[in-house]
Scaffold this motif. Structure first.
Motif, PDB file in Angstrom:
ATOM      1  N   ARG A  58      -2.965   6.291  -2.783  1.00 54.99           N
ATOM      2  CA  ARG A  58      -2.725   7.031  -1.540  1.00 54.99           C
ATOM      3  C   ARG A  58      -3.471   6.398  -0.361  1.00 54.99           C
ATOM      4  O   ARG A  58      -2.882   6.166   0.689  1.00 54.99           O
ATOM      5  CB  ARG A  58      -3.151   8.489  -1.715  1.00 54.99           C
ATOM      6  CG  ARG A  58      -2.952   9.341  -0.477  1.00 54.99           C
ATOM      7  CD  ARG A  58      -3.304  10.800  -0.719  1.00 54.99           C
ATOM      8  NE  ARG A  58      -4.522  11.028  -1.474  1.00 54.99           N
ATOM      9  CZ  ARG A  58      -5.757  10.956  -0.965  1.00 54.99           C
ATOM     10  NH1 ARG A  58      -5.932  10.660   0.298  1.00 54.99           N
ATOM     11  NH2 ARG A  58      -6.806  11.208  -1.724  1.00 54.99           N
ATOM     12  N   VAL A  59      -4.746   6.089  -0.556  1.00 56.81           N
ATOM     13  CA  VAL A  59      -5.543   5.517   0.532  1.00 56.81           C
ATOM     14  C   VAL A  59      -5.050   4.121   0.888  1.00 56.81           C
ATOM     15  O   VAL A  59      -4.968   3.754   2.061  1.00 56.81           O
ATOM     16  CB  VAL A  59      -7.046   5.502   0.152  1.00 56.81           C
ATOM     17  CG1 VAL A  59      -7.862   4.718   1.154  1.00 56.81           C
ATOM     18  CG2 VAL A  59      -7.567   6.921   0.036  1.00 56.81           C
ATOM     19  N   THR A  60      -4.674   3.325  -0.113  1.00 57.92           N
ATOM     20  CA  THR A  60      -4.173   1.977   0.136  1.00 57.92           C
ATOM     21  C   THR A  60      -2.863   2.013   0.913  1.00 57.92           C
ATOM     22  O   THR A  60      -2.663   1.234   1.849  1.00 57.92           O
ATOM     23  CB  THR A  60      -3.996   1.206  -1.184  1.00 57.92           C
ATOM     24  OG1 THR A  60      -5.241   1.190  -1.882  1.00 57.92           O
ATOM     25  CG2 THR A  60      -3.541  -0.213  -0.945  1.00 57.92           C
ATOM     26  N   GLU A  61      -1.959   2.916   0.534  1.00 54.63           N
ATOM     27  CA  GLU A  61      -0.700   3.049   1.266  1.00 54.63           C
ATOM     28  C   GLU A  61      -0.956   3.439   2.716  1.00 54.63           C
ATOM     29  O   GLU A  61      -0.364   2.864   3.635  1.00 54.63           O
ATOM     30  CB  GLU A  61       0.195   4.098   0.600  1.00 54.63           C
ATOM     31  CG  GLU A  61       0.853   3.624  -0.664  1.00 54.63           C
ATOM     32  CD  GLU A  61       1.688   4.709  -1.330  1.00 54.63           C
ATOM     33  OE1 GLU A  61       1.533   5.902  -0.985  1.00 54.63           O
ATOM     34  OE2 GLU A  61       2.487   4.350  -2.200  1.00 54.63           O
ATOM     35  N   ASN A  62      -1.837   4.406   2.940  1.00 55.38           N
ATOM     36  CA  ASN A  62      -2.153   4.831   4.312  1.00 55.38           C
ATOM     37  C   ASN A  62      -2.816   3.715   5.103  1.00 55.38           C
ATOM     38  O   ASN A  62      -2.518   3.518   6.282  1.00 55.38           O
ATOM     39  CB  ASN A  62      -3.050   6.068   4.304  1.00 55.38           C
ATOM     40  CG  ASN A  62      -2.334   7.296   3.794  1.00 55.38           C
ATOM     41  OD1 ASN A  62      -1.118   7.367   3.814  1.00 55.38           O
ATOM     42  ND2 ASN A  62      -3.092   8.250   3.305  1.00 55.38           N
ATOM     43  N   TYR A  63      -3.711   2.987   4.468  1.00 57.37           N
ATOM     44  CA  TYR A  63      -4.418   1.896   5.130  1.00 57.37           C
ATOM     45  C   TYR A  63      -3.432   0.825   5.603  1.00 57.37           C
ATOM     46  O   TYR A  63      -3.497   0.372   6.744  1.00 57.37           O
ATOM     47  CB  TYR A  63      -5.443   1.289   4.175  1.00 57.37           C
ATOM     48  CG  TYR A  63      -6.263   0.179   4.761  1.00 57.37           C
ATOM     49  CD1 TYR A  63      -7.438   0.458   5.429  1.00 57.37           C
ATOM     50  CD2 TYR A  63      -5.873  -1.157   4.630  1.00 57.37           C
ATOM     51  CE1 TYR A  63      -8.218  -0.560   5.971  1.00 57.37           C
ATOM     52  CE2 TYR A  63      -6.630  -2.175   5.166  1.00 57.37           C
ATOM     53  CZ  TYR A  63      -7.801  -1.875   5.826  1.00 57.37           C
ATOM     54  OH  TYR A  63      -8.563  -2.893   6.360  1.00 57.37           O
ATOM     55  N   HIS A  64      -2.517   0.438   4.724  1.00 52.61           N
ATOM     56  CA  HIS A  64      -1.569  -0.621   5.068  1.00 52.61           C
ATOM     57  C   HIS A  64      -0.482  -0.143   6.036  1.00 52.61           C
ATOM     58  O   HIS A  64       0.026  -0.940   6.822  1.00 52.61           O
ATOM     59  CB  HIS A  64      -0.954  -1.228   3.816  1.00 52.61           C
ATOM     60  CG  HIS A  64      -1.899  -2.092   3.060  1.00 52.61           C
ATOM     61  ND1 HIS A  64      -2.435  -3.244   3.582  1.00 52.61           N
ATOM     62  CD2 HIS A  64      -2.433  -1.963   1.826  1.00 52.61           C
ATOM     63  CE1 HIS A  64      -3.245  -3.793   2.706  1.00 52.61           C
ATOM     64  NE2 HIS A  64      -3.268  -3.036   1.633  1.00 52.61           N
TER      65      HIS A  64
END
Length: 103
Positions: A58-64
Motif C-alpha cells: 500500500r505504501v509503495t503504491e502510494n509513494y510511486h
C-alpha cells in the motif's frame, strides 16, 4: 494501530520506515525483514509479517503514484512484486485460517 505485538510497533512507524527506505532507493524490493532491520528490531513470532507485506504494498503504491516516475515502470514493478508474492507466499500463515489476520 499496533501491528507487531511482540515489538510494540505501530502501523505509522512501519509506514515511515518504508518511506525512508523508498527515499533512499525507490525501486528496491522491500520485505518485512528489511523493514525490521531498518528499525533495529527483529521478527519474533512473525505473525505480523502478512500485515507488514500489505502495508509495504500500500505504501509503495502510494509513494510511486505521487512520484514523477513513468507510469509503465510503476505498473511493471508492482506487478513483479505481486507475482513474487504469489510465487513464494504461503497459502497458510502459521496454520491459521485464510480469513484470520494476526493483528
Amino acid at each position: 494501530m499496533l501491528i507487531c505485538h511482540c515489538n510494540l510497533i505501530t502501523e505509522k512507524e512501519i509506514e515511515q520506515t518504508i518511506i525512508d527506505l523508498l527515499d533512499s532507493d525507490p525501486w528496491q524490493l522491500i520485505v518485512p525483514a528489511k523493514v525490521y532491520h531498518a528499525m533495529h528490531k527483529r521478527g519474533r513470532c512473525c505473525g505480523c509479517f502478512p500485515n507488514v507485506v500489505e502495508t509495504i504494498i500500500r505504501v509503495t503504491e502510494n509513494y510511486h503514484s505521487r512520484s514523477e516516475a513513468d507510469e509503465m515502470a510503476i505498473v511493471s514493478h508492482l506487478d513483479r512484486v505481486r507475482e513474487l508474492r504469489i510465487q513464494f507466499g504461503s497459502r497458510i500463515h502459521e496454520r491459521r485460517q485464510r480469513d484470520h489476520r494476526a493483528a
